[in-house]
Scaffold this motif. Structure first.
Motif, PDB file in Angstrom:
ATOM      1  N   SER A   1       0.852  -1.204   0.000  1.00  0.00           N
ATOM      2  CA  SER A   1       0.000   0.000   0.000  1.00  0.00           C
ATOM      3  C   SER A   1       0.885   1.250   0.000  1.00  0.00           C
ATOM      4  O   SER A   1       0.600   2.221  -0.699  1.00  0.00           O
ATOM      5  CB  SER A   1      -0.891   0.038   1.248  1.00  0.00           C
ATOM      6  OG  SER A   1      -1.632  -1.143   1.357  1.00  0.00           O
TER       7      SER A   1
ATOM      8  N   GLY B   1       0.754 -12.391   3.072  1.00  0.00           N
ATOM      9  CA  GLY B   1       1.566 -13.137   2.102  1.00  0.00           C
ATOM     10  C   GLY B   1       1.155 -12.846   0.671  1.00  0.00           C
ATOM     11  O   GLY B   1       1.400 -13.645  -0.230  1.00  0.00           O
TER      12      GLY B   1
ATOM     13  N   THR C   1       2.310 -10.328  -1.368  1.00  0.00           N
ATOM     14  CA  THR C   1       3.499 -10.077  -2.184  1.00  0.00           C
ATOM     15  C   THR C   1       4.471 -11.237  -1.978  1.00  0.00           C
ATOM     16  O   THR C   1       4.875 -11.519  -0.846  1.00  0.00           O
ATOM     17  CB  THR C   1       4.168  -8.739  -1.789  1.00  0.00           C
ATOM     18  OG1 THR C   1       3.175  -7.726  -1.792  1.00  0.00           O
ATOM     19  CG2 THR C   1       5.283  -8.368  -2.737  1.00  0.00           C
TER      20      THR C   1
ATOM     21  N   THR D   1      -1.715   4.761   5.071  1.00  0.00           N
ATOM     22  CA  THR D   1      -1.733   4.762   3.603  1.00  0.00           C
ATOM     23  C   THR D   1      -3.178   4.842   3.120  1.00  0.00           C
ATOM     24  O   THR D   1      -3.436   5.042   1.953  1.00  0.00           O
ATOM     25  CB  THR D   1      -1.064   3.499   3.010  1.00  0.00           C
ATOM     26  OG1 THR D   1      -1.835   2.364   3.419  1.00  0.00           O
ATOM     27  CG2 THR D   1       0.361   3.355   3.478  1.00  0.00           C
TER      28      THR D   1
HETATM   29  N1  GTP Z   1      -6.946   0.753   7.979  1.00  0.00           N
HETATM   30  C1  GTP Z   1      -5.858   0.686   7.234  1.00  0.00           C
HETATM   31  N2  GTP Z   1      -5.633  -0.395   6.482  1.00  0.00           N
HETATM   32  C2  GTP Z   1      -4.528  -0.454   5.718  1.00  0.00           C
HETATM   33  C3  GTP Z   1      -3.582   0.617   5.706  1.00  0.00           C
HETATM   34  N3  GTP Z   1      -2.566   0.282   4.871  1.00  0.00           N
HETATM   35  C4  GTP Z   1      -2.879  -0.945   4.382  1.00  0.00           C
HETATM   36  N4  GTP Z   1      -4.051  -1.401   4.876  1.00  0.00           N
HETATM   37  C5  GTP Z   1      -4.703  -2.677   4.581  1.00  0.00           C
HETATM   38  O1  GTP Z   1      -3.889  -3.721   5.050  1.00  0.00           O
HETATM   39  C6  GTP Z   1      -3.983  -4.865   4.203  1.00  0.00           C
HETATM   40  C7  GTP Z   1      -2.602  -5.317   3.746  1.00  0.00           C
HETATM   41  O2  GTP Z   1      -2.035  -4.330   2.919  1.00  0.00           O
HETATM   42  P1  GTP Z   1      -0.795  -4.643   1.934  1.00  0.00           P
HETATM   43  O3  GTP Z   1      -0.336  -3.342   1.422  1.00  0.00           O
HETATM   44  O4  GTP Z   1      -1.181  -5.678   0.947  1.00  0.00           O
HETATM   45  O5  GTP Z   1       0.197  -5.239   2.975  1.00  0.00           O
HETATM   46  P2  GTP Z   1       1.647  -5.868   2.716  1.00  0.00           P
HETATM   47  O6  GTP Z   1       2.483  -5.468   3.857  1.00  0.00           O
HETATM   48  O7  GTP Z   1       2.123  -5.547   1.356  1.00  0.00           O
HETATM   49  O8  GTP Z   1       1.351  -7.420   2.857  1.00  0.00           O
HETATM   50  P3  GTP Z   1       2.128  -8.684   2.191  1.00  0.00           P
HETATM   51  O9  GTP Z   1       2.334  -8.400   0.748  1.00  0.00           O
HETATM   52  O10 GTP Z   1       1.202  -9.788   2.452  1.00  0.00           O
HETATM   53  O11 GTP Z   1       3.412  -8.834   2.945  1.00  0.00           O
HETATM   54  C8  GTP Z   1      -4.881  -4.447   3.046  1.00  0.00           C
HETATM   55  O12 GTP Z   1      -6.176  -4.913   3.288  1.00  0.00           O
HETATM   56  C9  GTP Z   1      -4.832  -2.933   3.109  1.00  0.00           C
HETATM   57  O13 GTP Z   1      -6.010  -2.341   2.577  1.00  0.00           O
HETATM   58  C10 GTP Z   1      -3.856   1.757   6.527  1.00  0.00           C
HETATM   59  O14 GTP Z   1      -3.119   2.743   6.610  1.00  0.00           O
HETATM   60  N5  GTP Z   1      -5.014   1.727   7.268  1.00  0.00           N
END
Ligand code: GTP
Ligand code: MG
Length: 452
Positions: free
Chosen positions: A233, A251, A253, A357
């Motif tokens: 994100s 998981g 990514t 984000t």
């Molecule tokens: N409420 C909220 N949710 C968020 C925020 N940032 C990300 N998310 C949510 O968190 C979840 C995971 O977000 P990703 O960006 O896919 O997380 P990641 O760290 O890349 O995860 P992996 O690729 O699995 O390691 C998603 O459902 C997003 O919508 C935030 O600032 N606030």
């Protein structure tokens, strides 16, 4: 050094443009200018632009062009130079070039103009290398650094060190030749102090030069953290488009996702990584190993944590990994999901920043990254840096020779001491002017583009 051959080349890129420049250098340059313009040699006064018709070998008009004469030794190569600015286009420039060849010039090899400039003492090697790198510069910082080098700042630093080493050598040689006794103790001490100072200067030069790749090729930022904290994100938000898949499934990514962006004036490569956790899944394991590699390669690490949840064992493992990089990397702890309840608040030992984000702006994070990048740059900008691996190699060897000289100096073996100092002088000198150079020069200038 006068070369008998007059060389000619198209100095501008091959393609359509407003103008193309053909450059001729050598004792025959003015003659050739006179022949292709059908004007007497006296028509051309140094550094005066003349608009004039250019003819081919069969007296057919090719173009109306600006011709400028740079009289030796006041030219880039130190030889007579004629520059012909034709109307842009591949064919016109080629026709003019072929005509100069028919009138006796030889096609220049890549970098041959710069090589002649070097051989005629118009530039030294560090300046020549700066020209070559300037052409390929990819960032504003690189341009500023190389421009400094082009104006001779590295040459001056190197020459000062060389002078100091020569002085030390002179002391030692005098004692070897005339004195019955060993070097007086105070002289030996002074030499030791001087040599240590020189070593320090060389080490600083090397330290700044290690940042060279960053300054020249751009910085690297890695986004790391356990799964689901919002790494992808953040990447998407920084890039302003959906580069990586975001989902609530931990998981998501599986591999590194890379892209480029500008933060302020800094060109940056940003890497999103697979969430780090214990995993039995083979593909995920490979992804996690790559995340660790990304940390090793990065200059700045954005370590993301989910502020809405307690620190987990997985988070703790990541903090342990980060601890190992504390000295060598700039680490910023990013507490994400601050739109939800704040549970972590602060992670000691690192600088923390709160973001979401999902809601609101992340400009304060971008400003912080810019501040870090600028501070890395400023520390490198204050000193000279070595712009080629050849220069780095020579400085490392100089340093080695100086270190090798300490033992014989302490033991009163002045011949050995002189030998090492001599070697050090030879090494440091070769940054601007190598002793045994013909083969190396051909190789180095061969990497330049044609007409340069
Ligand atoms: N409420 C909220 N949710 C968020 C925020 N940032 C990300 N998310 C949510 O968190 C979840 C995971 O977000 P990703 O960006 O896919 O997380 P990641 O760290 O890349 O995860 P992996 O690729 O699995 O390691 C998603 O459902 C997003 O919508 C935030 O600032 N606030
Ligand atoms: Mg992700």
């Amino acid at each position: 050094m006068v070369s008998l051959e007059t060389i000619s080349a198209i100095a501008t890129p091959h393609g359509i443009g407003a103008i193309s420049i053909i450059r001729i250098s050598g004792i025959n340059a003015l003659n050739i200018a006179s022949k292709i313009t059908k004007k007497d040699k006296s028509f051309f006064s140094p550094r005066e632009a003349k608009l004039i018709t250019i003819y081919n070998i069969n007296d057919k008009k090719i173009d109306k062009a600006i011709v400028i004469y740079f009289k030796a030794p006041n030219s880039f190569t130190g030889e007579d130079i004629i520059e012909i600015q034709t109307h842009g286009g591949i064919v016109v420039a080629k026709m003019v070039l072929v005509t100069t060849l028919k009138f006796g010039a030889r096609l220049a090899r890549g970098g041959e103009f710069s090589q002649r400039a070097f051989l005629n003492n118009k530039i030294d090697l560090s300046e020549a290398e700066a020209i070559s790198e300037l052409i390929n510069a990819k960032s504003e910082e690189a341009v500023f650094q190389l421009s400094k080098q082009l104006h001779g700042s590295l040459k001056i630093e190197v020459e000062n060190i060389r002078e100091e080493l020569l002085e030390i050598l002179a002391h030692s040689e005098v004692v070897i030749d005339y004195a019955e006794d060993d070097l007086p103790k105070d002289v030996e001490n002074n030499i030791l102090i001087k040599l240590n100072e020189i070593s320090e200067k060389l080490k600083i030069l090397l330290k700044y030069s290690q940042m060279r790749n960053r300054i020249f090729d751009g910085f690297k930022i890695a986004i790391i953290g356990r799964p689901n904290v919002g790494k992808s994100s953040l990447l998407n938000k920084l890039l302003n488009y959906d580069r990586a898949i975001v989902s609530e499934i931990a998981g998501t990514t599986r591999d590194r996702v890379e892209d480029y962006l500008f933060i302020g004036t800094h060109s940056v490569k940003i890497v999103d990584t697979a969430g780090i956790r214990e995993s039995k899944d083979q593909i995920e394991q490979i992804g996690i190993a790559r995340s660790i590699e990304a940390i090793e390669e990065a200059d700045i690490i954005l370590a993301i944590f989910d502020n809405s949840q307690e620190l987990s064992q997985e988070d703790q493992n990541i903090l342990n990994i980060l601890n190992k990089f504390k000295e060598s990397k700039k680490i910023l702890v990013v507490l994400n999901k601050s739109d939800l309840k704040h549970t972590i608040n602060n992670i000691n030992m690192f600088e923390n920043i709160n973001i979401s984000t999902k809601k609101g702006s992340i400009q304060h994070l971008i400003d912080k990254i810019e501040e870090i990048l600028s501070s890395i740059n400023n520390s490198a900008e204050s000193g000279n840096i070595l712009s080629s691996t050849r220069q780095i190699d020579e400085v490392e060897k100089t340093l080695q020779e100086i270190e090798n000289s300490f033992e014989p100096l302490k033991n009163g073996e002045l011949e050995f001491f002189s030998f090492h100092i001599n070697e050090a002088i030879e090494r440091i000198s070769s940054i601007s002017r190598p002793f045994h150079h013909s083969e190396m020069l051909d190789k180095m200038f061969g990497n330049f583009c044609l007409g340069k």
